[in-house]
Design an enzyme around this catalytic site. Structure first.
Site, mmCIF file in Angstrom:
data_model
loop_
_atom_site.group_PDB
_atom_site.id
_atom_site.type_symbol
_atom_site.label_atom_id
_atom_site.label_comp_id
_atom_site.label_asym_id
_atom_site.label_seq_id
_atom_site.Cartn_x
_atom_site.Cartn_y
_atom_site.Cartn_z
ATOM 1 N N GLY A 13 0.834 -1.211 0.000
ATOM 2 C CA GLY A 13 0.000 0.000 0.000
ATOM 3 C C GLY A 13 0.861 1.249 0.000
ATOM 4 O O GLY A 13 1.912 1.284 0.628
ATOM 5 N N ARG A 91 0.602 -4.902 -5.187
ATOM 6 C CA ARG A 91 0.671 -5.934 -4.152
ATOM 7 C C ARG A 91 1.005 -7.285 -4.765
ATOM 8 O O ARG A 91 0.566 -8.317 -4.276
ATOM 9 C CB ARG A 91 -0.665 -6.010 -3.405
ATOM 10 C CG ARG A 91 -0.910 -4.839 -2.473
ATOM 11 C CD ARG A 91 -1.950 -5.194 -1.447
ATOM 12 N NE ARG A 91 -2.500 -4.038 -0.780
ATOM 13 C CZ ARG A 91 -1.943 -3.449 0.262
ATOM 14 N NH1 ARG A 91 -0.818 -3.897 0.760
ATOM 15 N NH2 ARG A 91 -2.524 -2.401 0.811
ATOM 16 N N THR A 145 4.655 1.661 6.506
ATOM 17 C CA THR A 145 3.261 1.218 6.569
ATOM 18 C C THR A 145 2.538 2.082 7.589
ATOM 19 O O THR A 145 3.070 2.335 8.677
ATOM 20 C CB THR A 145 3.057 -0.268 6.960
ATOM 21 O OG1 THR A 145 1.694 -0.449 7.347
ATOM 22 C CG2 THR A 145 3.929 -0.749 8.096
ATOM 23 N N ASP A 147 0.245 1.121 9.207
ATOM 24 C CA ASP A 147 -0.174 0.222 10.288
ATOM 25 C C ASP A 147 0.842 0.189 11.441
ATOM 26 O O ASP A 147 0.524 -0.247 12.537
ATOM 27 C CB ASP A 147 -0.355 -1.210 9.761
ATOM 28 C CG ASP A 147 -1.331 -1.289 8.588
ATOM 29 O OD1 ASP A 147 -2.102 -0.325 8.406
ATOM 30 O OD2 ASP A 147 -1.310 -2.292 7.854
ATOM 31 N N ASP A 149 3.085 -1.868 12.045
ATOM 32 C CA ASP A 149 3.075 -3.205 12.650
ATOM 33 C C ASP A 149 4.349 -4.009 12.404
ATOM 34 O O ASP A 149 4.382 -5.214 12.635
ATOM 35 C CB ASP A 149 1.841 -3.994 12.150
ATOM 36 C CG ASP A 149 1.815 -4.139 10.630
ATOM 37 O OD1 ASP A 149 2.706 -3.591 9.953
ATOM 38 O OD2 ASP A 149 0.905 -4.804 10.118
ATOM 39 N N ARG A 191 -5.104 -2.946 9.884
ATOM 40 C CA ARG A 191 -5.111 -4.411 9.818
ATOM 41 C C ARG A 191 -5.196 -5.030 11.204
ATOM 42 O O ARG A 191 -6.036 -4.621 11.957
ATOM 43 C CB ARG A 191 -3.858 -4.911 9.099
ATOM 44 C CG ARG A 191 -4.207 -5.198 7.711
ATOM 45 C CD ARG A 191 -3.340 -6.133 6.961
ATOM 46 N NE ARG A 191 -3.796 -6.023 5.598
ATOM 47 C CZ ARG A 191 -3.166 -5.382 4.638
ATOM 48 N NH1 ARG A 191 -2.003 -4.825 4.868
ATOM 49 N NH2 ARG A 191 -3.694 -5.297 3.459
ATOM 50 N N GLU A 242 -10.008 -1.172 12.093
ATOM 51 C CA GLU A 242 -10.716 -2.067 11.167
ATOM 52 C C GLU A 242 -10.615 -3.542 11.571
ATOM 53 O O GLU A 242 -11.481 -4.346 11.238
ATOM 54 C CB GLU A 242 -10.181 -1.897 9.739
ATOM 55 C CG GLU A 242 -8.715 -2.253 9.574
ATOM 56 C CD GLU A 242 -8.185 -2.068 8.150
ATOM 57 O OE1 GLU A 242 -8.916 -1.574 7.291
ATOM 58 O OE2 GLU A 242 -7.006 -2.430 7.928
HETATM 59 O O1 F6P Z 1 -1.344 -2.065 5.176
HETATM 60 C C1 F6P Z 1 -1.807 -0.815 4.883
HETATM 61 C C2 F6P Z 1 -3.295 -0.804 4.655
HETATM 62 O O2 F6P Z 1 -3.603 0.536 4.426
HETATM 63 C C3 F6P Z 1 -4.126 -1.430 5.766
HETATM 64 O O3 F6P Z 1 -4.251 -0.602 6.892
HETATM 65 C C4 F6P Z 1 -5.417 -1.700 5.034
HETATM 66 O O4 F6P Z 1 -6.109 -2.774 5.601
HETATM 67 C C5 F6P Z 1 -4.947 -2.072 3.670
HETATM 68 O O5 F6P Z 1 -3.668 -1.527 3.510
HETATM 69 C C6 F6P Z 1 -5.861 -1.614 2.546
HETATM 70 O O6 F6P Z 1 -5.359 -2.124 1.363
HETATM 71 P P1 F6P Z 1 -5.841 -1.746 -0.108
HETATM 72 O O7 F6P Z 1 -5.045 -0.572 -0.540
HETATM 73 O O8 F6P Z 1 -5.494 -2.962 -0.896
HETATM 74 O O9 F6P Z 1 -7.296 -1.451 -0.045
#
Ligand code: F6P
Length: 381
Positions: A13, A91, A145, A147, A149, A191, A242
């Site tokens: 992402g 991805r 990220t 996140d 994480d 996530r 989420e």
């Molecule tokens: O890992 C980063 C993130 O933004 C998460 O927080 C989220 O769940 C996911 O990517 C969303 O991904 P996409 O861009 O595929 O919708």
């Protein structure tokens, strides 16, 4: 003078902080003043769309611009002001069991004459980087990220900018919430990690914060809301990650299945919580999903600065031929750790020390570990 070529890519992402990191990888690698000392003149190739670029490129074809872009300090001069990634991202995992194209990636790295690849990404991208390193490819990772994480680092690019989005949006919601005496449930990304919700909620002064690391009870949420109203509050802001879920329940997903990195598409818990509050308390409640807004916009000062430091440190590793490592920051010091230390691990909120599981909020003690003190008192008595 020896010549060397390095590749740089952004995977997973997007977020704010990628472009500053790219700029400083390029500026540091191509700094002419350092050539003498290094005994090497570096050239930097930007790889478009993450690992996908290295899968699809035909190095001998005259038409490689779709996948490879030569970078230099002039090209990247203004990049640190912008969000997203000018190289593009994807991805796609070359190790996807349904379509393993890792051999092709390794072959293309060789054919492009890359001495090393600097990969800027989150757990998915860096897991690929780790596997390539195990197969003998010279790689260096930069953590990013929203996140936050990734283990072994106190910071991942994009996080602070995302927090700024959360507080900005919540500030907006407060005026409408107060006017209508409404409850607003704000769903953040993150996530399986609660950092965005927790630190976003702490930064904006949310009344309740729900995180994936601690399953919540809807009865307790409603009790807290009712208690707030009895104490005279006009409105409440509830921030929910989420990945949070009610006790005995499962994560909420927007659609079934996983992406090439094995990630689920999470979403929907905010609406669930809002509906349950309305049912349980009869109070007017709305939900808002911040979604990709958290990944957008110009990088804040911290992401520009950390992008710069991480970019410089990544090139330092390349120059020292210290491959198979990820740059990181620990206790305020930029350093590096072996990529294998992060493989398959996540950095999650420690509920015992970083969360108030009774009031569903941030901790209320920082210097005194009350739980520990109570246990010790219990033992003595
Ligand atoms: O890992 C980063 C993130 O933004 C998460 O927080 C989220 O769940 C996911 O990517 C969303 O991904 P996409 O861009 O595929 O919708």
């Amino acid at each position: 003078m020896k010549k060397s070529r390095i590749g740089v890519l952004t995977g997973g992402g997007d977020c704010a902080g990628l472009n500053p990191a790219l700029k400083w990888v390029v500026k540091t690698a191509m700094d002419e003043r350092l050539e003498e000392e290094r005994g090497t003149r570096y050239e930097v190739l930007g790889i478009r769309d993450g690992w996908k670029g290295l899968v699809n490129v035909e190095p001998d074809s005259p038409d490689i611009q779709g996948y490879i872009v030569p970078l230099n300090p002039d090209v990247v001069r203004t990049w640190d002001r912008y969000g997203g990634t000018f190289l593009g991202t994807s991805r796609l995992s070359p190790y996807d069991p349904k379509n393993d194209c890792s051999k092709r990636v390794i072959e293309n790295i060789e054919r492009l004459g890359l001495e090393a690849v600097v990969a800027i990404g989150g757990d998915g991208t860096l897991a690929i980087t780790t596997r390539l390193s195990k197969e003998g490819v010279n790689v260096v990772g930069i953590p990013k990220t929203i996140d936050k994480d990734l283990p072994e680092t106190d910071y991942t690019l994009g996080f602070e900018t995302a927090l700024n989005v959360i507080i900005e949006e919540v500030d907006r919601l407060r005026t409408t919430a107060g006017s209508h005496k409404r409850i607003f449930v704000v769903e953040t990304m993150g996530r399986t990690a609660g950092w965005l919700a927790l630190e976003g909620g702490e930064s904006c002064g949310a009344y309740i914060i729900l995180i994936p690391e601690c399953d919540f009870s809807m009865d307790r949420v409603n009790e807290l809301v009712t208690e707030g109203r009895r104490a005279g509050t006009r409105y409440e802001i509830i921030v929910v990650a989420e990945g949070a879920k009610p006790t005995g329940g499962t994560e909420f997903v927007k659609r079934e299945g996983v992406d090439s990195f094995g990630h689920k598409a999470l979403g929907g818990v905010g609406e669930f919580v809002a509906n349950e509050i309305e049912k349980g308390t009869k109070l007017d409640t709305r939900s808002v999903v911040l979604s990709h807004l958290q990944r957008g916009g110009a990088p804040c000062a911290y992401d520009r600065r950390m992008g710069r430091y991480f970019g410089i440190a990544a090139v330092d590793l390349v120059v020292r031929k210290n491959f198979g490592r990820m740059v990181c920051v620990k206790s305020g010091r930029v350093t590096a750790c072996p990529l294998e230390n992060i493989y398959g691990r996540l950095n999650l909120v420690d509920v015992a020390t970083q969360y108030d599981a009774d009031r569903y909020n941030g901790r209320r003690t920082i210097l005194n570990n009350i739980t520990k003190a109570l246990t010790q008192r219990g033992k003595k008595g």
